[in-house]
Structures are given as C-alpha cells and as structure tokens.
Design an enzyme around this catalytic site. Structure first.
Site, PDB file in Angstrom:
ATOM      1  CG  ASP A  31      27.528 -26.557  53.668  1.00  0.00           C
ATOM      2  OD1 ASP A  31      27.851 -27.370  52.782  1.00  0.00           O
ATOM      3  OD2 ASP A  31      26.649 -26.799  54.528  1.00  0.00           O
ATOM      4  CB  ALA A  74      23.993 -25.415  48.858  1.00  0.00           C
ATOM      5  CB  THR A 117      19.399 -35.039  39.702  1.00  0.00           C
ATOM      6  OG1 THR A 117      18.946 -36.327  40.072  1.00  0.00           O
ATOM      7  CG2 THR A 117      18.194 -34.234  39.242  1.00  0.00           C
ATOM      8  CE1 TYR A 141      17.851 -32.941  44.433  1.00  0.00           C
ATOM      9  CE2 TYR A 141      17.570 -34.924  43.100  1.00  0.00           C
ATOM     10  CZ  TYR A 141      18.384 -33.950  43.646  1.00  0.00           C
ATOM     11  OH  TYR A 141      19.728 -33.983  43.396  1.00  0.00           O
ATOM     12  NE  ARG A 219      18.343 -46.175  40.969  1.00  0.00           N
ATOM     13  CZ  ARG A 219      17.260 -46.812  40.504  1.00  0.00           C
ATOM     14  NH1 ARG A 219      17.362 -47.655  39.486  1.00  0.00           N
ATOM     15  NH2 ARG A 219      16.072 -46.591  41.038  1.00  0.00           N
ATOM     16  NE  ARG A 278      14.155 -45.304  47.314  1.00  0.00           N
ATOM     17  CZ  ARG A 278      15.439 -44.945  47.312  1.00  0.00           C
ATOM     18  NH1 ARG A 278      16.078 -44.769  48.449  1.00  0.00           N
ATOM     19  NH2 ARG A 278      16.083 -44.799  46.173  1.00  0.00           N
ATOM     20  CG  ASP A 281      13.657 -46.651  43.938  1.00  0.00           C
ATOM     21  OD1 ASP A 281      14.346 -45.625  43.759  1.00  0.00           O
ATOM     22  OD2 ASP A 281      13.774 -47.389  44.929  1.00  0.00           O
TER      23      ASP A 281
HETATM   24  N1  UDP Z   1      17.960 -49.244  48.144  1.00  0.00           N
HETATM   25  C1  UDP Z   1      17.602 -50.385  48.839  1.00  0.00           C
HETATM   26  N2  UDP Z   1      17.723 -50.400  50.194  1.00  0.00           N
HETATM   27  C2  UDP Z   1      18.167 -49.322  50.909  1.00  0.00           C
HETATM   28  C3  UDP Z   1      18.542 -48.150  50.187  1.00  0.00           C
HETATM   29  C4  UDP Z   1      18.424 -48.148  48.800  1.00  0.00           C
HETATM   30  O1  UDP Z   1      17.171 -51.384  48.252  1.00  0.00           O
HETATM   31  O2  UDP Z   1      18.218 -49.381  52.145  1.00  0.00           O
HETATM   32  C5  UDP Z   1      17.836 -49.232  46.674  1.00  0.00           C
HETATM   33  C6  UDP Z   1      17.004 -48.100  46.106  1.00  0.00           C
HETATM   34  O3  UDP Z   1      15.638 -48.455  46.092  1.00  0.00           O
HETATM   35  C7  UDP Z   1      17.611 -47.928  44.715  1.00  0.00           C
HETATM   36  C8  UDP Z   1      19.083 -48.302  44.904  1.00  0.00           C
HETATM   37  O4  UDP Z   1      19.137 -49.046  46.136  1.00  0.00           O
HETATM   38  O5  UDP Z   1      17.026 -48.851  43.817  1.00  0.00           O
HETATM   39  C9  UDP Z   1      19.981 -47.091  45.042  1.00  0.00           C
HETATM   40  O6  UDP Z   1      19.384 -46.237  46.018  1.00  0.00           O
HETATM   41  P1  UDP Z   1      20.083 -44.934  46.570  1.00  0.00           P
HETATM   42  O7  UDP Z   1      19.119 -44.346  47.576  1.00  0.00           O
HETATM   43  O8  UDP Z   1      21.441 -45.260  47.045  1.00  0.00           O
HETATM   44  O9  UDP Z   1      20.233 -43.994  45.307  1.00  0.00           O
HETATM   45  P2  UDP Z   1      19.121 -43.458  44.250  1.00  0.00           P
HETATM   46  O10 UDP Z   1      19.140 -44.435  43.111  1.00  0.00           O
HETATM   47  O11 UDP Z   1      17.818 -43.355  44.939  1.00  0.00           O
HETATM   48  O12 UDP Z   1      19.677 -42.132  43.855  1.00  0.00           O
END
Ligand code: UDP
Length: 325
Positions: A31, A74, A117, A141, A219, A278, A281
C-alpha cells in the site's frame, strides 16, 4: 496460503486482511498510504509500503514474499474525481493494475481477486441488478475497473489465470477495530455519523427529486465484514473456475432512510438540508446477489441497515479522529 493484498491499508482492504488473518492465512499488504493508514493494517500481516506504479517495487514484493494469490484493492476510487481526472483513473488505475498482473504472470501467480464496482451499471434495465445486466460504466473510474475485468478474462483464456471480480455496491459498517476513514470524507454514512459526533453541522442531501419513494437516491448498503467473507469464499472457489459476482444485500434504502436510522441509533437530531444533485448519481442501485448465494453459499451476517450503521457508529465513537490519534 500466502496472499498479497494491494490496498490492504484502506477501508475495505484492511478489513479483508483482518478476516484473512483470523482464518490463519499469511498476508502481505502492499500500500502506498495515499488513502490508507498504517494503523489499519493488522499487526500479524507483513506491511510493505510501495506504489504499484513502481514496477521494480512490485517485482521486489513478488521476489521476496512469493505470494500464491492476490487480492487487488489499491485504486483511486472516487467516481466524481474520476470525471475531472480521467487520466488518473483510466491511466493510473489501469497501468497500476497491469503492473501487478504482469508481475503475477511472470511469477506464476494465477489466483486473483479484483475489487470491482456497481459503477458498471449506469443505466440498468432491471432492478435488482444481476450479472446479466449490460455493462455501462458510469465514469472513468467504472471504466478502469471494467478494463481490468476484461484483462482478467483474457488472462484466464490465455494464461490459465483464475480470477473473481467482485462488484461491490455500497460498502458500509465497521469491524470492532477497523472502519471507514477517508480524507476528505465523501461517503454518506460516515458523513452522517460525523454530524452526530458534532464534527459537522449538517448533512446535505444531494437531490430529492429522483423517481424513488421519497425522492432521494436508493442504494444497497452491504456490511464490510460480509464483503470480506465473500472474498474468502471466492478465493477458495477459484480452483473451480473464474467468476464474477454482484455483491449487495438485495435491499435498497433512500438517503432519508439512512439518516433516520442514524438518528435512532445515535439519538442525535442530525440536521439535513436538500442541495443540488451530485452529477453522475443514478437514482437507484440495488444488487442481486443470488448468484454468489447460490454458487458459494454466501449469506450476509449483517443484512440489516440498523446493524450496519450501528457497527460504524461504534467505530466512529471509539475513533472520532479516525486513525489519526
Ligand atoms: N450523498 C448525499 N450527501 C452526502 C454524501 C452522499 O446525499 O454528503 C448521497 C449520494 O449522492 C448517493 C448516496 O448518498 O446517492 C450514497 O453516496 P456515497 O458517496 O456514500 O456512495 P456511492 O453511492 O456514491 O458509491
């Protein structure tokens, strides 16, 4: 078995290492500590600080430690960042993975577990998402992980590689000793718990106009110990052939449901405010893990969101500054 774990100082990697050590395996962690923490590495694992970009350092690990299997965690892991830095993700994640694969082939190590992922499913046709779903990487990613999956596919065909690609949905929770500590923290559950600890004023909900039951994203949260267990089952099954699995609980929770559950567990009001979406998403991501249940008998020990958040809360209370103390 001697197992080389790249990224074994990171959140998921360190907990997989902990479980491997408990099972009596010999573990070598490699790492660069870019996101990982030295203190997260189990004391019974050998620790080598190094970067997968450094071919000579990778070769030296194989020469010196003679691993029999590899688990590759990693990686640069941020979907959002990858949209801004495609070269870092499509470049570095891929070339680092290739350095590792080249050394593996050169040293005759043909057992490989890839952490992949749910970001391969940007436009799913069915929910929950099973392994037959068409692949649409959602970001550089996701694409970088898919390229490595394809490499593994061809190394299976041409080099006798045996691999498992495990496509994680939302890893969450903690073991008694190891948990989630990113800087900056961008993941929902640790952010919500930082509010409960008084380290942030509020959580911003990224959009409440999605086509879901309360308008916020759904999720599939999977306990990191259950994820770790899946790695061990997959490793033990490699001799029966390569395989790819989606890994989640098969149940989705909205952001508001996560926040409400955390309010109940912590007793803190956890103020929340709705902000803009975001970018990148998808509205809903739920895994079908029927295949790994059926083929490997994988059964999550902690399927309840409550237990997942409770374990994270225990860890964050015990380590309010993460691994920094
Ligand atoms: N999320 C949010 N506020 C935050 C961080 C994440 O509303 O401060 C939302 C994000 O948009 C997603 C969910 O929570 O819909 C899970 O996000 P996270 O980043 O934990 O995991 P991801 O789904 O992106 O792998």
């Amino acid at each position: 078995m001697k197992i080389l774990v790249t990224g074994g100082a990171g959140y998921i990697g360190s907990i997989v290492v902990e479980q491997l050590v408990k099972e009596g395996e010999e573990v070598i962690v490699f790492d660069n500590l870019y996101q990982g923490h030295r203190a997260a590495v189990h004391p019974d694992a050998v620790f080598v600080e190094g970067d997968l970009a450094d071919r000579a350092a990778v070769e030296a690990v194989f020469d010196r430690h003679r691993p029999e299997a590899i688990m590759h965690f990693a990686s640069y892991t941020l979907v959002g960042e990858s949209m801004e830095k495609p070269f870092l993700y499509l470049g570095q994640n891929v070339t680092n993975g290739l350095n590792l694969l080249q050394s593996a082939v050169a040293h005759n190590v043909r057992r490989f577990i890839l952490s992949s992922t749910a970001n391969l499913f940007d436009d799913p046709e069915r929910m929950p998402i099973d392994e037959a779903e068409r692949i649409v990487p959602g970001s550089p990613y996701g694409e970088s992980k898919y390229i490595l999956e394809r490499f593994l596919y061809w190394l299976d065909k041409t080099q006798g590689f045996r691999y498992a690609a495990l496509r994680y949905f939302n890893a969450a929770g903690a073991s008694a000793e190891r948990g989630e500590d990113h800087a900056p923290e961008l993941h929902l559950i640790p952010i919500v718990l930082q509010v409960a600890l008084g380290q942030r004023d509020k959580v911003i909900i990224f959009g409440d106009d999605y086509p879901t039951r309360d308008g916020t994203c759904v999720r599939d949260y999977i306990h990191v110990i259950d994820l770790a267990q899946a790695h061990i089952l997959a490793l033990n099954a490699l001799d029966r052939g390569s395989r790819t699995y989606n890994l989640g609980n098969g149940q989705g929770f909205t952001i508001r449901e996560v926040i409400n559950t955390a309010r109940q567990i912590t007793g803190h009001p956890i103020p929340a405010e709705v902000g803009p979406r975001r970018p990148g998403d998808p509205a809903t991501l739920i895994a079908s893990s029927d295949k790994i249940r059926r083929e490997l008998g994988w059964e999550p020990q902690y399927p309840e969101l409550r237990d997942i958040i409770e374990s994270a809360w225990q860890w964050h209370q015990a380590h309010p500054q993460g691994y920094e103390e």
